[in-house]
Design an enzyme around this catalytic site. Structure first.
Site, PDB file in Angstrom:
ATOM      1  N   ASP A  11      -7.819  -5.457  -0.203  1.00 34.66           N
ATOM      2  CA  ASP A  11      -8.380  -6.440  -1.043  1.00 34.66           C
ATOM      3  C   ASP A  11      -8.052  -7.744  -0.766  1.00 34.66           C
ATOM      4  O   ASP A  11      -8.610  -8.684  -1.683  1.00 34.66           O
ATOM      5  CB  ASP A  11      -7.802  -5.966  -2.521  1.00 34.66           C
ATOM      6  CG  ASP A  11      -8.360  -4.766  -2.964  1.00 34.66           C
ATOM      7  OD1 ASP A  11      -9.728  -4.395  -2.711  1.00 34.66           O
ATOM      8  OD2 ASP A  11      -7.572  -3.784  -3.396  1.00 34.66           O
ATOM      9  N   HIS A  52       0.715  -1.105  -0.070  1.00 38.82           N
ATOM     10  CA  HIS A  52       0.033   0.105   0.149  1.00 38.82           C
ATOM     11  C   HIS A  52       0.896   1.104  -0.033  1.00 38.82           C
ATOM     12  O   HIS A  52       1.799   1.265   0.714  1.00 38.82           O
ATOM     13  CB  HIS A  52      -0.931  -0.066   1.046  1.00 38.82           C
ATOM     14  CG  HIS A  52      -2.069   0.942   1.069  1.00 38.82           C
ATOM     15  ND1 HIS A  52      -1.967   2.190   1.245  1.00 38.82           N
ATOM     16  CD2 HIS A  52      -3.432   0.661   0.629  1.00 38.82           C
ATOM     17  CE1 HIS A  52      -3.074   2.898   0.998  1.00 38.82           C
ATOM     18  NE2 HIS A  52      -4.052   1.860   0.712  1.00 38.82           N
TER      19      HIS A  52
HETATM   20  N1  ACO Z   1       4.072  -7.588  -4.783  1.00 42.25           N
HETATM   21  C1  ACO Z   1       5.452  -7.339  -5.091  1.00 42.25           C
HETATM   22  N2  ACO Z   1       6.337  -6.291  -4.796  1.00 42.25           N
HETATM   23  C2  ACO Z   1       5.712  -5.336  -4.441  1.00 42.25           C
HETATM   24  C3  ACO Z   1       4.193  -5.174  -4.068  1.00 42.25           C
HETATM   25  C4  ACO Z   1       3.482  -6.650  -4.256  1.00 42.25           C
HETATM   26  N3  ACO Z   1       2.472  -6.631  -4.372  1.00 42.25           N
HETATM   27  N4  ACO Z   1       4.010  -4.089  -3.639  1.00 42.25           N
HETATM   28  C5  ACO Z   1       4.980  -3.159  -3.907  1.00 42.25           C
HETATM   29  N5  ACO Z   1       6.051  -4.071  -3.983  1.00 42.25           N
HETATM   30  C6  ACO Z   1       7.588  -3.522  -4.105  1.00 42.25           C
HETATM   31  C7  ACO Z   1       7.612  -2.345  -5.212  1.00 42.25           C
HETATM   32  O1  ACO Z   1       7.950  -3.157  -6.471  1.00 42.25           O
HETATM   33  C8  ACO Z   1       8.736  -1.748  -4.633  1.00 42.25           C
HETATM   34  O2  ACO Z   1       9.938  -2.577  -4.933  1.00 42.25           O
HETATM   35  P1  ACO Z   1      11.488  -1.894  -5.001  1.00 42.25           P
HETATM   36  O3  ACO Z   1      11.475  -0.948  -3.554  1.00 42.25           O
HETATM   37  O4  ACO Z   1      12.273  -2.835  -4.900  1.00 42.25           O
HETATM   38  O5  ACO Z   1      11.372  -1.103  -6.355  1.00 42.25           O
HETATM   39  C9  ACO Z   1       8.446  -1.778  -3.244  1.00 42.25           C
HETATM   40  O6  ACO Z   1       7.856  -2.829  -2.878  1.00 42.25           O
HETATM   41  C10 ACO Z   1       7.840  -0.567  -2.582  1.00 42.25           C
HETATM   42  O7  ACO Z   1       6.678  -0.403  -3.326  1.00 42.25           O
HETATM   43  P2  ACO Z   1       5.804   1.164  -3.047  1.00 42.25           P
HETATM   44  O8  ACO Z   1       6.582   2.119  -3.474  1.00 42.25           O
HETATM   45  O9  ACO Z   1       5.362   1.151  -1.707  1.00 42.25           O
HETATM   46  O10 ACO Z   1       4.420   0.650  -3.942  1.00 42.25           O
HETATM   47  P3  ACO Z   1       3.427   2.001  -4.488  1.00 42.25           P
HETATM   48  O11 ACO Z   1       3.074   2.800  -3.515  1.00 42.25           O
HETATM   49  O12 ACO Z   1       4.101   2.376  -5.763  1.00 42.25           O
HETATM   50  O13 ACO Z   1       2.313   1.128  -4.808  1.00 42.25           O
HETATM   51  C11 ACO Z   1       0.400  -0.547  -4.737  1.00 42.25           C
HETATM   52  C12 ACO Z   1       1.253   0.678  -3.841  1.00 42.25           C
HETATM   53  C13 ACO Z   1      -0.094  -0.086  -6.143  1.00 42.25           C
HETATM   54  C14 ACO Z   1      -0.359  -0.828  -3.795  1.00 42.25           C
HETATM   55  C15 ACO Z   1       1.574  -1.866  -4.834  1.00 42.25           C
HETATM   56  O14 ACO Z   1       1.802  -2.186  -3.514  1.00 42.25           O
HETATM   57  C16 ACO Z   1       0.798  -2.905  -5.451  1.00 42.25           C
HETATM   58  O15 ACO Z   1       1.008  -2.952  -6.944  1.00 42.25           O
HETATM   59  N6  ACO Z   1       0.301  -3.751  -5.063  1.00 42.25           N
HETATM   60  C17 ACO Z   1      -0.551  -4.904  -5.558  1.00 42.25           C
HETATM   61  C18 ACO Z   1      -1.970  -4.472  -6.084  1.00 42.25           C
HETATM   62  C19 ACO Z   1      -2.853  -4.192  -4.874  1.00 42.25           C
HETATM   63  O16 ACO Z   1      -2.983  -5.124  -4.033  1.00 42.25           O
HETATM   64  N7  ACO Z   1      -3.600  -2.958  -5.036  1.00 42.25           N
HETATM   65  C20 ACO Z   1      -4.433  -2.481  -4.096  1.00 42.25           C
HETATM   66  C21 ACO Z   1      -3.850  -1.260  -3.022  1.00 42.25           C
HETATM   67  S1  ACO Z   1      -5.291  -1.008  -2.121  1.00 42.25           S
HETATM   68  C22 ACO Z   1      -6.342  -0.278  -2.696  1.00 42.25           C
HETATM   69  O17 ACO Z   1      -6.060   0.564  -3.835  1.00 42.25           O
HETATM   70  C23 ACO Z   1      -7.712  -0.527  -2.603  1.00 42.25           C
END
Ligand code: ACO
Length: 428
Positions: free
Chosen positions: A363, A306
């Site tokens: 989710d 998140h």
């Molecule tokens: N699986 C694997 N790696 C992940 C995930 C994941 N679900 N989420 C984040 N990461 C990684 C990123 O690739 C990043 O890696 P890095 O530092 O090596 O480059 C690191 O974790 C940090 O990510 P953030 O910057 O915190 O992620 P961001 O804020 O850009 O995205 C998001 C947040 C879109 C929710 C992301 O975590 C994601 O895509 N999750 C899966 C989709 C999801 O569940 N979405 C629902 C969110 S809640 C909602 O909207 C209702």
């Protein structure tokens, strides 16, 4: 003395005011930065940008706190109904008895759709995604309720808000009926908000579906937990569209479009697809974790991570607990729940997820509950939209009522070609 931050740029030093929120968060007010220095800030995807002041929802992502108008989500999840929460978010206080009765009555009166409006559904192919139908039809409300396009008095606003909250539920149910090739079921004025929705989804012209209390309560909980989440992608979209003074229906239709994506509300569908693929033997939970860690795979662990929560998402905590209870009460034994718990267990002890503070989000467990109460998978994100509608309306209103609000218009750092002469066709 008012706190300030000092910025030195090209030898020039300026003082930037610090704005302090009611929970002590601080923001550096850079609204005069360009005027004073010629520079702008660069913050792609807005991870460090406060776009507004807001009194609606408070989140502390490090502590896993979520409060609507100051009230902890845990209390609302335990004690409140969705309509009460909708009022709380939109009008800023828990409704008094007469306010709730009036609002409920408006919802009941506005549940049916104009007959001509209903015919619009026939233009969609039966396999049209319900989210596409939902946003199109919410936008179409602007054509049928033209006297609510300007909302300058409290009475008109309350009526328009009730219309939208009530009709989104009917539109959602009709989108599903359309996708199934089934006849539309009129709303029943004797049923409450959630029960009425389930009736419009699952009744047949010859047999009414009255949802068991456990099912009604589970869906109520899901709607309460989704009702607002401050400046997320879809809410920011609603605010950006609304900042041009676009009407409330159209602004909220834009919110539905933003919510649809799998990184936002669409994740609830993606989670279920991921769990089902594991169940069918497509890959093991451990392989799923490994794939999510591999940056070249393009795969993420859906329902994890998140932008704001770097600790447990409190909504996921509540839903995980409720998931067990609902499945038990309904006598459902869903192997997907075991897979979800296994994935969570593996991820929470894996260094990749630990280092990045990735936890289950709202989710991760919501789909399993929705599946257990009979909501089809292609309707999961639609459920999220129904839940989020009060939040979108509250934010639209907050901005609408703010006399100082200006149109949203970010800037950019241009990286394209510098001045280049036009080349006639025969010389290219
Ligand atoms: N699986 C694997 N790696 C992940 C995930 C994941 N679900 N989420 C984040 N990461 C990684 C990123 O690739 C990043 O890696 P890095 O530092 O090596 O480059 C690191 O974790 C940090 O990510 P953030 O910057 O915190 O992620 P961001 O804020 O850009 O995205 C998001 C947040 C879109 C929710 C992301 O975590 C994601 O895509 N999750 C899966 C989709 C999801 O569940 N979405 C629902 C969110 S809640 C909602 O909207 C209702």
């Amino acid at each position: 003395m008012a706190r300030t931050a000092t910025l030195t740029i090209d030898g020039k030093t300026i003082e930037l005011p610090i704005v302090v929120g009611s929970e002590g968060e601080i923001g550096i007010d850079i609204s005069k930065l360009r005027e004073q220095t010629g520079a702008i800030t660069l913050d792609p995807s807005f991870g460090n940008t406060g776009a507004c002041k807001s009194a609606i929802t408070f989140i502390d992502g490090d502590k896993g706190i979520l409060r609507y108008r100051g009230i902890p989500i845990e209390q609302l999840a335990e004690k409140s109904r969705f309509i009460e929460v909708a009022w709380l978010l939109i009008f800023g206080h828990l409704p008094k008895k007469d306010e709730l009765a009036r609002f409920s009555q408006r919802l009941t009166q506005n549940a049916p759709l104009h007959e001509a409006f209903k015919h619009h559904f026939e233009g969609f192919p039966v396999n049209a995604p319900p989210m596409a139908m939902l946003s199109a039809m919410i936008n179409t409300l602007s054509c049928f309720h033209t006297h609510f396009l300007q909302l300058d008095d409290a009475e008109a606003f309350e009526e328009a808000a009730a219309r939208l909250i009530s009709k989104v539920r009917t539109i959602a149910a009709y989108s599903y009926r359309r996708s199934m090739g089934k006849p539309f079921i009129y709303p029943d004025p004797n049923l409450k908000y959630v029960a009425n929705f389930l009736h419009m989804m699952f009744s047949e012209p010859y047999q009414q579906y009255i949802a068991p209390k456990e099912v009604e309560d589970a869906l109520n909980l899901i709607l309460v937990l989704h009702a607002d989440h401050e400046q997320n992608c879809s809410t920011s979209t609603v605010r950006v569209v609304g900042s041009s003074k676009a009407n409330m229906f159209t602004s909220c239709a834009a919110g539905v479009c933003a919510l649809w994506g799998p990184l936002h509300g669409g994740a609830n569908v993606a989670v279920l697809e991921m769990l089902e693929s594991i169940y069918r033997g497509g890959l093991t939970p451990q392989q799923c974790i490994e794939l999510a860690k591999d940056k070249n795979s393009g795969f993420k662990l859906m329902g994890f991570g998140h932008r704001v929560y770097k600790n447990f998402d409190p909504r996921a905590k509540i839903l995980k607990e409720s998931c067990h209870k609902v499945l038990n009460k309904l006598g459902v034994n869903d192997p997907l729940l075991d897979i979800a718990m296994k994935l969570e267990e593996l991820a929470l002890k894996d260094q990749y997820f630990v280092d990045r503070k990735l936890y289950p989000n709202v989710d991760f467990y919501s789909g399993i509950i929705m599946k257990a109460i009979g909501i089809p998978v292609n309707m999961f994100t639609v459920m999220f939209s129904i839940g989020r509608m009060p939040g979108w309306i509250a934010h639209w209103k907050e901005q609408h009522d703010d006399a100082t609000a200006r149109i949203s218009r970010p800037r950019q750092i241009y990286t394209g070609p510098t001045i280049t002469d036009y080349v006639p066709m025969d010389q290219r």
